[in-house]
Scaffold this motif. Sequence first.
Motif, mmCIF file in Angstrom:
data_model
loop_
_atom_site.group_PDB
_atom_site.id
_atom_site.type_symbol
_atom_site.label_atom_id
_atom_site.label_comp_id
_atom_site.label_asym_id
_atom_site.label_seq_id
_atom_site.Cartn_x
_atom_site.Cartn_y
_atom_site.Cartn_z
ATOM 1 N N VAL A 1 8.263 5.611 -46.866
ATOM 2 C CA VAL A 1 9.207 5.741 -45.742
ATOM 3 C C VAL A 1 8.517 5.687 -44.388
ATOM 4 C CG1 VAL A 1 10.810 7.077 -47.136
ATOM 5 C CG2 VAL A 1 9.106 8.278 -45.763
ATOM 6 N N LEU A 2 7.207 5.900 -44.345
ATOM 7 C CA LEU A 2 6.482 5.851 -43.076
ATOM 8 C C LEU A 2 5.772 4.498 -42.953
ATOM 9 C CD1 LEU A 2 4.977 9.463 -42.873
ATOM 10 C CD2 LEU A 2 7.008 8.556 -41.727
ATOM 11 N N THR A 3 6.552 3.478 -42.695
ATOM 12 C CA THR A 3 6.017 2.117 -42.605
ATOM 13 C C THR A 3 5.023 2.010 -41.451
ATOM 14 O OG1 THR A 3 8.111 1.262 -43.446
ATOM 15 C CG2 THR A 3 6.614 -0.317 -42.388
ATOM 16 N N GLY A 4 3.850 1.494 -41.768
ATOM 17 C CA GLY A 4 2.823 1.311 -40.747
ATOM 18 C C GLY A 4 1.929 2.521 -40.553
ATOM 19 N N TYR A 5 2.259 3.634 -41.199
ATOM 20 C CA TYR A 5 1.463 4.855 -41.050
ATOM 21 C C TYR A 5 0.471 5.005 -42.204
ATOM 22 C CZ TYR A 5 4.394 6.761 -37.288
ATOM 23 O OH TYR A 5 5.052 6.969 -36.104
ATOM 24 N N TYR B 1 -0.078 20.951 -45.003
ATOM 25 C CA TYR B 1 0.240 20.108 -43.837
ATOM 26 C C TYR B 1 -0.376 18.727 -44.037
ATOM 27 C CZ TYR B 1 -4.455 20.139 -41.766
ATOM 28 O OH TYR B 1 -5.790 19.952 -41.538
ATOM 29 N N GLN B 2 0.227 17.747 -43.399
ATOM 30 C CA GLN B 2 -0.313 16.393 -43.373
ATOM 31 C C GLN B 2 -0.177 15.830 -41.959
ATOM 32 O OE1 GLN B 2 1.752 14.012 -46.312
ATOM 33 N NE2 GLN B 2 0.424 14.726 -47.985
ATOM 34 N N VAL B 3 -1.158 15.021 -41.570
ATOM 35 C CA VAL B 3 -1.080 14.246 -40.332
ATOM 36 C C VAL B 3 -1.143 12.776 -40.715
ATOM 37 C CG1 VAL B 3 -2.186 13.691 -38.141
ATOM 38 C CG2 VAL B 3 -2.152 16.066 -38.943
ATOM 39 N N TRP B 4 -0.146 12.037 -40.267
ATOM 40 C CA TRP B 4 -0.094 10.591 -40.483
ATOM 41 C C TRP B 4 -0.307 9.887 -39.142
ATOM 42 C CZ3 TRP B 4 1.259 8.112 -45.264
ATOM 43 C CH2 TRP B 4 1.494 9.015 -46.323
ATOM 44 N N ARG B 5 -0.959 8.719 -39.201
ATOM 45 C CA ARG B 5 -1.232 7.986 -37.960
ATOM 46 C C ARG B 5 -0.948 6.510 -38.149
ATOM 47 N NH1 ARG B 5 -7.123 7.593 -35.086
ATOM 48 N NH2 ARG B 5 -7.501 6.415 -36.998
ATOM 49 N N ASN B 6 -0.352 5.914 -37.122
ATOM 50 C CA ASN B 6 -0.093 4.473 -37.098
ATOM 51 C C ASN B 6 -1.213 3.809 -36.297
ATOM 52 O OD1 ASN B 6 0.804 1.835 -36.518
ATOM 53 N ND2 ASN B 6 2.945 2.469 -36.735
ATOM 54 N N PRO B 7 -2.140 3.107 -36.943
ATOM 55 C CA PRO B 7 -3.283 2.541 -36.224
ATOM 56 C C PRO B 7 -2.895 1.448 -35.237
ATOM 57 C CG PRO B 7 -3.253 1.785 -38.503
ATOM 58 C CD PRO B 7 -2.190 2.822 -38.389
ATOM 59 N N GLN B 8 -1.705 0.856 -35.407
ATOM 60 C CA GLN B 8 -1.284 -0.212 -34.513
ATOM 61 C C GLN B 8 -0.880 0.306 -33.136
ATOM 62 O OE1 GLN B 8 -1.686 -3.419 -35.408
ATOM 63 N NE2 GLN B 8 -2.542 -2.582 -37.322
ATOM 64 N N ASN B 9 -0.100 1.370 -33.119
ATOM 65 C CA ASN B 9 0.370 1.898 -31.828
ATOM 66 C C ASN B 9 -0.127 3.318 -31.545
ATOM 67 O OD1 ASN B 9 1.907 3.548 -33.494
ATOM 68 N ND2 ASN B 9 3.801 2.368 -33.205
ATOM 69 N N GLU B 10 -1.038 3.804 -32.407
ATOM 70 C CA GLU B 10 -1.611 5.144 -32.272
ATOM 71 C C GLU B 10 -0.555 6.247 -32.361
ATOM 72 O OE1 GLU B 10 -4.021 5.327 -28.776
ATOM 73 O OE2 GLU B 10 -5.568 4.011 -29.623
ATOM 74 N N GLY C 1 6.623 14.241 -34.349
ATOM 75 C CA GLY C 1 6.193 12.845 -34.347
ATOM 76 C C GLY C 1 6.432 12.146 -33.031
ATOM 77 N N SER C 2 5.671 11.102 -32.800
ATOM 78 C CA SER C 2 5.826 10.313 -31.575
ATOM 79 C C SER C 2 6.951 9.304 -31.677
ATOM 80 C CB SER C 2 4.505 9.586 -31.265
ATOM 81 O OG SER C 2 4.089 8.795 -32.372
ATOM 82 N N ASP C 3 7.582 9.189 -32.870
ATOM 83 C CA ASP C 3 8.701 8.277 -33.075
ATOM 84 C C ASP C 3 9.824 9.021 -33.797
ATOM 85 O OD1 ASP C 3 9.824 5.393 -33.271
ATOM 86 O OD2 ASP C 3 9.897 6.135 -35.331
ATOM 87 N N ALA C 4 11.005 9.073 -33.178
ATOM 88 C CA ALA C 4 12.114 9.857 -33.719
ATOM 89 C C ALA C 4 12.561 9.351 -35.088
ATOM 90 C CB ALA C 4 13.283 9.841 -32.742
ATOM 91 N N LYS C 5 12.543 8.050 -35.302
ATOM 92 C CA LYS C 5 12.976 7.504 -36.596
ATOM 93 C C LYS C 5 12.016 7.955 -37.710
ATOM 94 C CE LYS C 5 14.192 3.255 -39.067
ATOM 95 N NZ LYS C 5 13.436 3.657 -40.279
ATOM 96 N N ALA C 6 10.728 7.928 -37.427
ATOM 97 C CA ALA C 6 9.766 8.371 -38.429
ATOM 98 C C ALA C 6 9.972 9.847 -38.755
ATOM 99 C CB ALA C 6 8.346 8.121 -37.938
ATOM 100 N N VAL C 7 10.314 10.655 -37.754
ATOM 101 C CA VAL C 7 10.589 12.074 -37.978
ATOM 102 C C VAL C 7 11.774 12.237 -38.925
ATOM 103 C CG1 VAL C 7 11.369 14.210 -36.886
ATOM 104 C CG2 VAL C 7 9.576 12.834 -35.803
ATOM 105 N N THR C 8 12.850 11.512 -38.658
ATOM 106 C CA THR C 8 14.048 11.601 -39.494
ATOM 107 C C THR C 8 13.782 11.110 -40.910
ATOM 108 O OG1 THR C 8 15.478 11.299 -37.566
ATOM 109 C CG2 THR C 8 16.432 10.843 -39.720
ATOM 110 N N ASP C 9 13.070 9.995 -41.033
ATOM 111 C CA ASP C 9 12.754 9.453 -42.362
ATOM 112 C C ASP C 9 11.904 10.432 -43.167
ATOM 113 O OD1 ASP C 9 14.147 7.172 -41.716
ATOM 114 O OD2 ASP C 9 12.353 5.995 -41.215
ATOM 115 N N ALA C 10 10.928 11.025 -42.516
ATOM 116 C CA ALA C 10 10.060 11.978 -43.207
ATOM 117 C C ALA C 10 10.837 13.212 -43.633
ATOM 118 C CB ALA C 10 8.893 12.363 -42.302
ATOM 119 N N LEU C 11 11.752 13.670 -42.775
ATOM 120 C CA LEU C 11 12.539 14.856 -43.098
ATOM 121 C C LEU C 11 13.408 14.616 -44.328
ATOM 122 C CD1 LEU C 11 13.509 17.698 -42.470
ATOM 123 C CD2 LEU C 11 15.227 16.679 -40.951
#
Length: 479
Positions: free
Chosen positions: A336-340, A384-393, A459-469
């Motif tokens: 669900v966390l595409t690009g992360y 806890y987990q930290v995910w990162r998108n290397p494309q947009n940080e 998260g720095s992206d609201a959609k990623a927050v919702t998808d993860a939840l």
Amino acid sequence: MMRTRRNIFVTLVLIGLIACLGIGTLATVALITLRAVNTPSIPTVETLSQEITRAFPTQRPPSRLPTAETTTPTMVSLPPDIAAQMDEIEQQVIRIRGLQPRTPLRRELLTTGQLHQKVIDDFLKDYTPAEVEKDVTTLSLFGLLPRNFDLYTLLRDLYTEQIAGFYDDDTKTMYVIQDEAFRGPQRSTYAHEYTHALQDQTFDFKGGLKMTDEVCDQQSEYCAAVQSLIEGDASLTEQFWLLNAATPEDRKQIQEFYQNYQSPVFDTTPEFLQQDFLFPYRQGLDFVLDLYQKGRWDAINAAFKHPPLSTEQILHPEKYPSDAPLEVNVPDLSPVLTGYELYDEGEIGEWYLYLILAYAEKQAWRLNENIAAQAAAGWGGDVYQVWRNPQNEGTLLLVNIRWDSENDAKEFYNAFRQYGIQRWGQPLSTATTTSRWQVSTAGQSILIRENSYTIWILGSDAKAVTDALEAFQTLIPQP
């Protein structure tokens, strides 16, 4: 965040060099002032803890750490008078602690400059820029450090600030600064250090207690708890040495040291790190005092054979040994966390939950210490987990906490909601079990309470927050 904690912990186990000449325990001045040298009375949890708090209410220079020695160690160019004093202190500690040495220890002299360089070469050489970046990223998401904080320089300066020596448990060698006198503060330190020698030889730090990099990488709560047992025991032994073996001149010299002591690096260190550095000594001593009250040294020895498992047990001795951490899981979020990519993961524990709430980076974000402590109590387990998108940080932090009861979860939820308001402002939406904040142009933070669980996603992206939840909630048991 927890990687930094582990690195700090491992370094402390080896050298114990934080903001001090390596002198004394935090109750030193209190005991000098309030007790006589040969006082036969036994300190209690209440009296000694109160004396410690009065003497050092907010700060204490940590003492040194694990050693492995014998009553007749091999001396390497050590002045005979100092060697004789060390031998005498060792015999005194053996009588106090009741543990017997088994193997010899080498003691070597270094100049201050050589010792500083050895600290950097031995204990910071593997702390790569990538690891530093990971630590700072995680700690900043938890609100404990600014995003661009220079953590490496801080640790380097802390570990080389006015150090007196350290023990290398790989080479079984104690390194001593040759241009320092062996006076009251150093003598008190040696009593503490030699206790670690006896602990290591009796209980085996690495083989018996599993205090290795590999274990601490996966079980930071366990290692923090064992570190507290180790330091608490050595600190209590040192108190007995001060009460029953230190000379009047030792006490005078220690008082003079503390009256003139300065630690500019430690004093300017972020407050949560100051508190974390002190934890094994301050809270560890309280934990060991509780054991001593119940069964004297036998109870402490038994704890080394069945170690505490979490900072919760250190903070609440009544929960040791029965209240073990509960298992907590997270779903596979990669679909669900595409690009992360998964960037960091670990456990927080009750102690760090308290630090997040009470010692946040900015004063305005912090909760009252009592409120924070009450909110963190009742911790059962977490991940806890930290995910990162290397494309947009972009980054995404996910925390799943399991509480001992639903009421504990409610209490944390309410406290964290207030913390969230102070950190991010009024929520976009709020309910008895959900609060959501806008934290940046696109970023959001959300807190959910489900039965005896709380889930925090930032998260720095609201959609990623919702998808993860949505993925997270499938894992939480329903009533």
